[in-house]
Design a protein around this motif. Sequence first.
Motif, PDB file in Angstrom:
ATOM      1  N   ASP A 171       0.676  -1.141   0.239  1.00 28.33           N
ATOM      2  CA  ASP A 171       0.188   0.222  -0.191  1.00 28.33           C
ATOM      3  C   ASP A 171       0.709   1.287  -0.057  1.00 28.33           C
ATOM      4  N   ARG A 172       2.117   1.247   0.723  1.00 29.38           N
ATOM      5  CA  ARG A 172       2.711   2.328   0.784  1.00 29.38           C
ATOM      6  C   ARG A 172       3.475   2.599  -0.642  1.00 29.38           C
ATOM      7  N   LEU A 173       3.292   2.112  -1.514  1.00 32.35           N
ATOM      8  CA  LEU A 173       3.911   2.085  -3.089  1.00 32.35           C
ATOM      9  C   LEU A 173       3.306   3.548  -3.204  1.00 32.35           C
ATOM     10  N   ALA A 174       1.895   3.783  -2.788  1.00 32.68           N
ATOM     11  CA  ALA A 174       1.360   5.104  -3.466  1.00 32.68           C
ATOM     12  C   ALA A 174       2.212   6.266  -2.758  1.00 32.68           C
ATOM     13  N   GLU A 175       2.706   6.204  -1.644  1.00 31.45           N
ATOM     14  CA  GLU A 175       3.669   7.332  -1.360  1.00 31.45           C
ATOM     15  C   GLU A 175       4.958   7.557  -2.277  1.00 31.45           C
ATOM     16  N   ASP A 176       5.189   6.342  -3.064  1.00 28.93           N
ATOM     17  CA  ASP A 176       6.487   6.698  -3.936  1.00 28.93           C
ATOM     18  C   ASP A 176       6.127   7.357  -5.052  1.00 28.93           C
ATOM     19  N   HIS A 177       4.852   7.111  -5.474  1.00 25.83           N
ATOM     20  CA  HIS A 177       4.024   7.429  -6.670  1.00 25.83           C
ATOM     21  C   HIS A 177       3.829   9.010  -6.625  1.00 25.83           C
ATOM     22  N   ALA A 178       3.281   9.254  -5.362  1.00 24.59           N
ATOM     23  CA  ALA A 178       3.011  10.827  -5.081  1.00 24.59           C
ATOM     24  C   ALA A 178       4.460  11.528  -4.899  1.00 24.59           C
ATOM     25  N   ASN A 179       5.199  10.932  -4.545  1.00 20.21           N
ATOM     26  CA  ASN A 179       6.723  11.596  -4.579  1.00 20.21           C
ATOM     27  C   ASN A 179       7.192  11.834  -6.099  1.00 20.21           C
ATOM     28  N   LEU A 191      17.921  11.223 -18.214  1.00 16.52           N
ATOM     29  CA  LEU A 191      18.085  10.688 -16.660  1.00 16.52           C
ATOM     30  C   LEU A 191      16.884  10.171 -16.202  1.00 16.52           C
ATOM     31  N   ARG A 192      17.043   9.010 -15.430  1.00 15.77           N
ATOM     32  CA  ARG A 192      16.135   8.288 -14.551  1.00 15.77           C
ATOM     33  C   ARG A 192      16.145   8.438 -12.926  1.00 15.77           C
ATOM     34  N   LEU A 193      15.154   9.161 -12.512  1.00 15.03           N
ATOM     35  CA  LEU A 193      15.005   9.095 -10.992  1.00 15.03           C
ATOM     36  C   LEU A 193      13.872   8.185 -10.369  1.00 15.03           C
ATOM     37  N   CYS A 194      14.133   7.586  -9.687  1.00 15.79           N
ATOM     38  CA  CYS A 194      13.360   6.267  -9.317  1.00 15.79           C
ATOM     39  C   CYS A 194      13.051   6.517  -7.538  1.00 15.79           C
ATOM     40  N   THR A 195      11.839   6.795  -7.532  1.00 20.07           N
ATOM     41  CA  THR A 195      11.378   7.051  -5.909  1.00 20.07           C
ATOM     42  C   THR A 195      11.180   5.556  -5.143  1.00 20.07           C
ATOM     43  N   HIS A 196      11.413   5.488  -3.895  1.00 18.62           N
ATOM     44  CA  HIS A 196      11.341   4.290  -3.335  1.00 18.62           C
ATOM     45  C   HIS A 196      11.274   4.333  -1.954  1.00 18.62           C
ATOM     46  N   LEU A 197      11.200   3.600  -0.882  1.00 21.36           N
ATOM     47  CA  LEU A 197      10.797   3.761   0.299  1.00 21.36           C
ATOM     48  C   LEU A 197      12.071   4.430   1.139  1.00 21.36           C
TER      49      LEU A 197
END
Length: 352
Positions: free
Chosen positions: A263-271, A328-334
């Motif tokens: 469920d917390r993947l939604a935080e990564d998507h928001a970031n 460039l790729r920037l990848c959000t995560h926990l």
Amino acid sequence: MYAPTPPNPDAPPLRINLYSDTQTRPTRAMREAMLNAEVGDEQLGLDPTINALCARVARLLGKEAAIFLPSGAMCNSIAILTHCRPGDEIIAHESAHIIEAEGGAPWALAGARVHGLPGARGFFSADDLRASLRGASRYAAPQTLLEIEQTSNLGGGAVWPLATLQELAGIAHEAGMATHMDGARLMNAVVASGVAAADYAAPFDTVWIDFTKGLGAPLGAVLAGSAATIDQAWHWKQRLGGSLRQAGICAAGCLYALDHHVDRLAEDHANAKRLAEGLAGVAGIVIEPPDTNLVYADVATSGRTPGAWAESLRAQGIMVSVMGRTRLRLCTHLDVSAADIEETIAAFAAIN
């Protein structure tokens, strides 16, 4: 295509790691779950934690059986080895991970070539697929497998629409082909779209999910399919040296991830969305709006190469991926916080 920033002994300590979601570190709670895991000989089917994880992933994906493997790349290779024979042809998008980032494994291991179809955002259409089909011919390679990557990494983390996947798989099955889903970031697609994992997986004969990306485990992926297919996959697992012993330690981290990190993947998507919005305001940077946790920035008109951008950011303790000649790729995560996102936006603006 994948070009990590070269190590620089004079660079400051790394503070913000946007290189990949593979950079996530197991949380303390995940480590404790791994420490307390029940274990046994995985190769003999005696590891209760491995067995629990495989049963759970099979249910999650709506399949009969599943097999634990060290990596997603091994999931792809074993699925291809199971579905294909030397001389066969696989149809995939031209930017697929199996083409770009797995060391030529389909060719080297299975003796199968991959025919890449073009299309924006890592997608291709039903018409594209139909046009690529040749039918049976003694002169041409048998087309035996359709492969889809959900989400599409080099397509910007884009989410394939369910209806498109169903249509493509239907065309492939009608043509006598098997279907395989590279689900490295499938749970990102699930969280972003609200479509159940089993619904995405249903049209595909094999599908896997990775636990080492957004789900934050240090090791492991699970490949699912029919009982007969997974039985064949076990032969390839044995041949490739993927059979394990007390691997429940690793599976416990994966089970913890399913309980706490989906469920917390939604935080990564928001970031990622906030990061894209912020970088869009930097002169010379063109942003591809993200569906999930991958933000691609085209710097072609900025007057600086992607490598120069990456080097300047690394000097500030920020690591990003160089993806080809202009992106460039920037990848959000926990391990990336909302505050990290704001600092990264400010760093880009300061460099510019």
